[in-house]
Write an enzyme that holds these catalytic residues in place. Structure first.
Site, mmCIF file in Angstrom:
data_model
loop_
_atom_site.group_PDB
_atom_site.id
_atom_site.type_symbol
_atom_site.label_atom_id
_atom_site.label_comp_id
_atom_site.label_asym_id
_atom_site.label_seq_id
_atom_site.Cartn_x
_atom_site.Cartn_y
_atom_site.Cartn_z
ATOM 1 N N PRO A 9 0.794 -1.226 0.000
ATOM 2 C CA PRO A 9 0.000 0.000 0.000
ATOM 3 C C PRO A 9 0.834 1.288 0.000
ATOM 4 C CG PRO A 9 -0.069 -1.075 2.150
ATOM 5 C CD PRO A 9 0.571 -2.041 1.204
ATOM 6 N N ASN A 10 0.298 2.253 -0.706
ATOM 7 C CA ASN A 10 0.848 3.621 -0.805
ATOM 8 C C ASN A 10 2.109 3.730 -1.657
ATOM 9 O OD1 ASN A 10 -1.151 4.917 0.907
ATOM 10 N ND2 ASN A 10 -0.212 3.778 2.569
ATOM 11 N N ARG A 17 5.325 10.977 -2.463
ATOM 12 C CA ARG A 17 5.129 10.582 -1.065
ATOM 13 C C ARG A 17 6.426 10.758 -0.259
ATOM 14 N NH1 ARG A 17 4.780 4.376 1.162
ATOM 15 N NH2 ARG A 17 4.258 4.940 3.281
ATOM 16 N N TYR A 22 11.501 8.457 1.147
ATOM 17 C CA TYR A 22 11.399 7.398 0.134
ATOM 18 C C TYR A 22 12.072 7.728 -1.197
ATOM 19 C CZ TYR A 22 8.049 5.565 3.481
ATOM 20 O OH TYR A 22 7.469 5.076 4.626
ATOM 21 N N ASN A 73 7.895 -5.655 -1.354
ATOM 22 C CA ASN A 73 7.901 -4.570 -0.370
ATOM 23 C C ASN A 73 6.490 -4.535 0.207
ATOM 24 O OD1 ASN A 73 7.916 -2.288 1.179
ATOM 25 N ND2 ASN A 73 8.846 -0.960 -0.370
ATOM 26 N N ALA A 76 3.366 -0.825 4.661
ATOM 27 C CA ALA A 76 2.876 -0.799 6.045
ATOM 28 C C ALA A 76 2.423 -2.180 6.535
ATOM 29 C CB ALA A 76 1.729 0.205 6.171
ATOM 30 N N HIS A 79 4.407 -4.439 9.069
ATOM 31 C CA HIS A 79 4.358 -4.304 10.535
ATOM 32 C C HIS A 79 3.040 -4.776 11.145
ATOM 33 C CE1 HIS A 79 7.672 -1.834 9.255
ATOM 34 N NE2 HIS A 79 6.865 -0.961 8.671
ATOM 35 N N ASP A 86 1.451 -15.671 6.736
ATOM 36 C CA ASP A 86 0.897 -17.026 6.608
ATOM 37 C C ASP A 86 0.806 -17.455 5.144
ATOM 38 O OD1 ASP A 86 0.657 -17.253 9.331
ATOM 39 O OD2 ASP A 86 -1.526 -17.035 9.393
ATOM 40 N N GLU A 97 12.425 -9.719 1.110
ATOM 41 C CA GLU A 97 11.680 -8.542 1.565
ATOM 42 C C GLU A 97 12.527 -7.298 1.311
ATOM 43 O OE1 GLU A 97 10.903 -8.852 5.751
ATOM 44 O OE2 GLU A 97 10.308 -6.756 5.938
ATOM 45 N N HIS A 99 12.753 -2.854 1.449
ATOM 46 C CA HIS A 99 12.226 -1.561 1.881
ATOM 47 C C HIS A 99 13.120 -0.470 1.324
ATOM 48 C CE1 HIS A 99 9.481 -3.495 4.653
ATOM 49 N NE2 HIS A 99 10.483 -4.269 5.004
ATOM 50 N N LEU A 100 12.497 0.598 0.875
ATOM 51 C CA LEU A 100 13.262 1.752 0.399
ATOM 52 C C LEU A 100 14.045 2.377 1.545
ATOM 53 C CD1 LEU A 100 10.138 2.893 -1.446
ATOM 54 C CD2 LEU A 100 12.292 2.715 -2.675
ATOM 55 N N SER A 101 13.371 2.563 2.667
ATOM 56 C CA SER A 101 13.992 3.197 3.831
ATOM 57 C C SER A 101 14.569 2.128 4.763
ATOM 58 C CB SER A 101 12.949 4.031 4.579
ATOM 59 O OG SER A 101 11.915 3.202 5.092
ATOM 60 N N ARG A 106 13.985 4.177 11.966
ATOM 61 C CA ARG A 106 12.752 4.969 11.991
ATOM 62 C C ARG A 106 11.958 4.721 13.281
ATOM 63 N NH1 ARG A 106 9.734 4.611 6.507
ATOM 64 N NH2 ARG A 106 8.710 6.402 7.472
ATOM 65 N N ARG A 110 8.055 0.548 13.333
ATOM 66 C CA ARG A 110 8.519 0.004 12.037
ATOM 67 C C ARG A 110 9.662 -0.998 12.210
ATOM 68 N NH1 ARG A 110 6.014 3.427 8.200
ATOM 69 N NH2 ARG A 110 5.682 5.496 9.069
#
Ligand code: DQA
Length: 146
Positions: A9-10, A17, A22, A73, A76, A79, A86, A97, A99-101, A106, A110
């Site tokens: 999402p997002n 954003r 990011y 990725n 949100a 977390h 599952d 997995e 993540h950009l950040s 953070r 997170r």
């Protein structure tokens, strides 16, 4: 070799954003980087973004028998989502997995990932390059494991 790339999402808002966190690359530009990397590695990609947890669960379930591994990725949902974890466990496909950040620099909420415990590994903190590094690592893992 077929790899499923999932954006949570997002991430469709990348570019506008929170660019200080990011970066300024759009999702389309990140996908171009991934396509370029995939061509270099000689693998085929399918890329899917969703703002809906259930759609991501379904995409993971449907990957069984079609894809060799998943680059994700979870955004949100990293977390919060036991359902995504599952689904990955259920299909048993290798997951990397990304993540950009750097989520560990953070907010404390997170710092925990529900996905990392079922992932081959995680790449975080390199902006758009996290995806390229993650794809490289996933393909290397798959080629070494076979
Ligand atoms: C993110 C980090 C998450 O904490 C956040 O919710 C995101 C993006 C990243 O790529 O840095 O949406 O996964």
């Amino acid at each position: 070799m077929h790899i499923l790339v999932l954006h949570g999402p997002n991430l469709n808002l990348l570019g506008i954003r929170e660019p200080g966190i990011y970066g300024s690359l759009t999702l389309a530009q990140i996908n171009e980087l991934l396509d370029h990397e995939a061509a270099q590695l000689g693998v085929a990609l399918k890329i899917f973004q969703s703002n809906h947890e259930g759609e991501l669960v379904t995409a993971i379930q449907q990957a069984l028998g079609t894809f060799d591994g998943i680059l994700m990725n979870p955004a949100a949902y990293t977390h919060t989502s036991i359902a995504l974890r599952d689904a990955v466990s259920a299909v048993g496909l290798p997951l990397v997995e990304v993540h950009l950040s750097n989520i560990y620099r953070r907010e404390p909420f997170r710092h925990h990932s529900y996905l990392s415990g079922v992932a081959v590994g995680q790449v975080a903190g390199f902006g758009g390059n996290s995806y390229r590094l993650g794809l490289w690592a996933l393909v290397d893992h798959l080629r070494t494991a076979q």
